[in-house]
Design a protein around this motif. Structure first.
Motif, mmCIF file in Angstrom:
data_model
loop_
_atom_site.group_PDB
_atom_site.id
_atom_site.type_symbol
_atom_site.label_atom_id
_atom_site.label_comp_id
_atom_site.label_asym_id
_atom_site.label_seq_id
_atom_site.Cartn_x
_atom_site.Cartn_y
_atom_site.Cartn_z
ATOM 1 N N ALA A 1 -12.451 13.362 37.293
ATOM 2 C CA ALA A 1 -12.897 12.227 38.106
ATOM 3 C C ALA A 1 -11.741 11.631 38.910
ATOM 4 O O ALA A 1 -11.920 11.238 40.075
ATOM 5 N N THR B 1 -20.306 5.498 34.402
ATOM 6 C CA THR B 1 -20.060 6.777 35.060
ATOM 7 C C THR B 1 -18.578 7.111 34.974
ATOM 8 O O THR B 1 -17.726 6.213 34.881
ATOM 9 N N TRP B 2 -18.268 8.411 35.042
ATOM 10 C CA TRP B 2 -16.860 8.818 35.012
ATOM 11 C C TRP B 2 -16.153 8.420 36.309
ATOM 12 O O TRP B 2 -14.946 8.198 36.312
ATOM 13 N N LYS B 3 -16.908 8.302 37.396
ATOM 14 C CA LYS B 3 -16.309 7.807 38.643
ATOM 15 C C LYS B 3 -15.811 6.378 38.448
ATOM 16 O O LYS B 3 -14.688 6.030 38.844
ATOM 17 N N LYS B 4 -16.646 5.546 37.805
ATOM 18 C CA LYS B 4 -16.253 4.160 37.546
ATOM 19 C C LYS B 4 -15.071 4.116 36.568
ATOM 20 O O LYS B 4 -14.142 3.310 36.731
ATOM 21 N N GLU C 1 -27.582 2.972 30.778
ATOM 22 C CA GLU C 1 -26.640 4.098 30.657
ATOM 23 C C GLU C 1 -26.086 4.498 32.012
ATOM 24 O O GLU C 1 -24.924 4.902 32.125
ATOM 25 N N GLN C 2 -26.891 4.371 33.063
ATOM 26 C CA GLN C 2 -26.450 4.777 34.396
ATOM 27 C C GLN C 2 -25.384 3.851 34.976
ATOM 28 O O GLN C 2 -24.767 4.161 35.996
ATOM 29 N N GLU C 3 -25.152 2.710 34.301
ATOM 30 C CA GLU C 3 -24.058 1.822 34.697
ATOM 31 C C GLU C 3 -22.699 2.407 34.298
ATOM 32 O O GLU C 3 -21.664 1.978 34.803
ATOM 33 N N PRO D 1 -21.733 14.119 31.432
ATOM 34 C CA PRO D 1 -22.641 14.254 32.584
ATOM 35 C C PRO D 1 -23.499 15.515 32.542
ATOM 36 O O PRO D 1 -24.475 15.625 33.292
ATOM 37 N N ALA E 1 -18.013 7.032 29.672
ATOM 38 C CA ALA E 1 -19.347 7.391 30.158
ATOM 39 C C ALA E 1 -19.836 8.590 29.361
ATOM 40 O O ALA E 1 -19.059 9.299 28.726
ATOM 41 N N ARG F 1 -29.150 8.747 27.658
ATOM 42 C CA ARG F 1 -29.217 9.672 28.791
ATOM 43 C C ARG F 1 -30.317 10.719 28.589
ATOM 44 O O ARG F 1 -30.959 11.147 29.542
#
Length: 344
Positions: A29, A329-332, A325-327, A143, A140, A268
């Motif tokens: 990420a 993320t590995w991006k965040k 759960e969608q809050e 994915p 997170a 998830r």
């Protein structure tokens, strides 16, 4: 900004464990973020011209962190659970020496990253570091885990010989996981409900944690209702997705957690979650799980609450949890990690 990540866990036994997953997903990420150059290395003795060296792992009782730093250093400490339950995690002589080394090495790090506010409090209290040095960056879910279709679930149930009706636990057997009380909880659940436990340590071994599990199986007379899966590794995404998706409920009975990643993984895969109300589980579970105490009786109460939900109420619980759960993320996670780098 140039950052060197010590990816040593990816070439060791940790590769398929939590530390390895964290290292892999975080590094990937970070590499996708602008304004940062990521270097991967297992040798950080001479990092060259980099702004930050990041150790994504920390062992309390093994000298994983150098005392002398050749660049600004960040270390991730997921939890200090062995220090919270010292009677169940004895250091030994070598461990005490290593612990002294690690505490000394922490004095010269520029920053510490941890997964939850609960872990931050523990790190400050037990390791004697300043609050200002500790940055909370939530994790997170994997994915690659996804809810499976009915057809895929039927196929997986046949292939894996999964019970028709089961609650699920995924993880280790460490003392803080409280697995014996989860096994005992079966006594207070309908006879047709089985327990599926996924983890490589659910095998006969001469350690107190396994002996406690064996004793509870016998005392509660539920051995025929418990099934252990030891061969399904964390990178077997298809099997794990199916096992999560098929569960009537996922149960995390822990006495303490640094984060509680299986909660997000279950959400998830659209499995309702029952979790003990303590530590980081309160943060990760928020208002979308059924919370319980640590006792077998109350764990069973929480599971029964989920089992007795109407079809529409169950669907609502699952939908709320999926949105929550969608809050995460590995991006965040990567972006908040970069913010920690910039702060130091």
């Amino acid at each position: 900004m140039k950052v060197l990540i010590n990816v040593q866990p990816l070439s060791s036994g940790h590769a398929i464990r939590g530390v390895g997953m964290y290292t892999r997903f975080l590094t990937q990420a970070l590499e996708q973020q602008p304004d940062i150059e990521v270097l991967r290395s297992s040798l950080v003795d001479k990092p060259g011209k980099v702004d930050v060296v990041h150790y994504p792992f920390f062992d309390l009782f093994f000298p994983t962190l150098p005392v002398v730093k050749l660049a600004k250093t960040v270390v991730t400490i997921h939890d200090v659970i062995p220090l919270i339950f010292p009677d169940h995690y004895p250091m030994g002589k070598k461990g005490k020496l290593a612990f002294a080394h690690q505490k000394l090495a922490l004095k010269t790090v520029a920053g510490i990253i941890t997964d939850s506010h609960a872990s931050k409090r523990d790190i400050v209290d037990h390791l004697g570091v300043s609050e200002d040095k500790v940055f909370v960056v939530p994790l997170a879910a994997n994915p690659f885990l996804q809810p499976v279709t009915d057809k895929e679930l039927s196929s997986a149930k046949r292939k894996l010989k999964l019970p028709k009706n089961y609650i699920l636990y995924v993880g280790d057997i460490n003392y803080n996981k409280n697995v014996p009380q989860l096994i005992k909880a079966l006594k207070f659940l309908p006879d047709n409900i089985k327990l599926v436990c996924v983890g490589k340590n659910f095998v006969e071994q001469d350690i107190p944690e396994w002996q406690a599990i064996e004793a509870q199986l016998a005392l509660s007379d539920v051995a025929d209702r418990v099934k252990f899966y030891t061969e399904i590794l964390s990178d077997d995404y298809q099997s794990l997705s199916a096992i999560y998706s098929g569960a009537l409920a996922y149960v995390q009975p822990s006495l303490y957690e640094g984060f509680g990643l299986p909660l997000l993984e279950a959400m998830r895969c659209k499995a309702p979650v029952v979790a003990a109300r303590n530590s980081s589980l309160i943060e990760v579970g928020d208002e979308v799980v059924e919370f319980t105490d640590n006792t077998a009786e109350d764990i069973a109460r929480g599971v029964n609450q989920v089992l007795e939900l109407s079809k529409s109420a169950r669907a609502t619980m699952i939908a709320k949890a999926l949105k929550w759960e969608q809050e995460f993320t590995w991006k965040k996670t990567a972006q908040e990690t970069i913010q920690a780098y910039k702060t130091i």
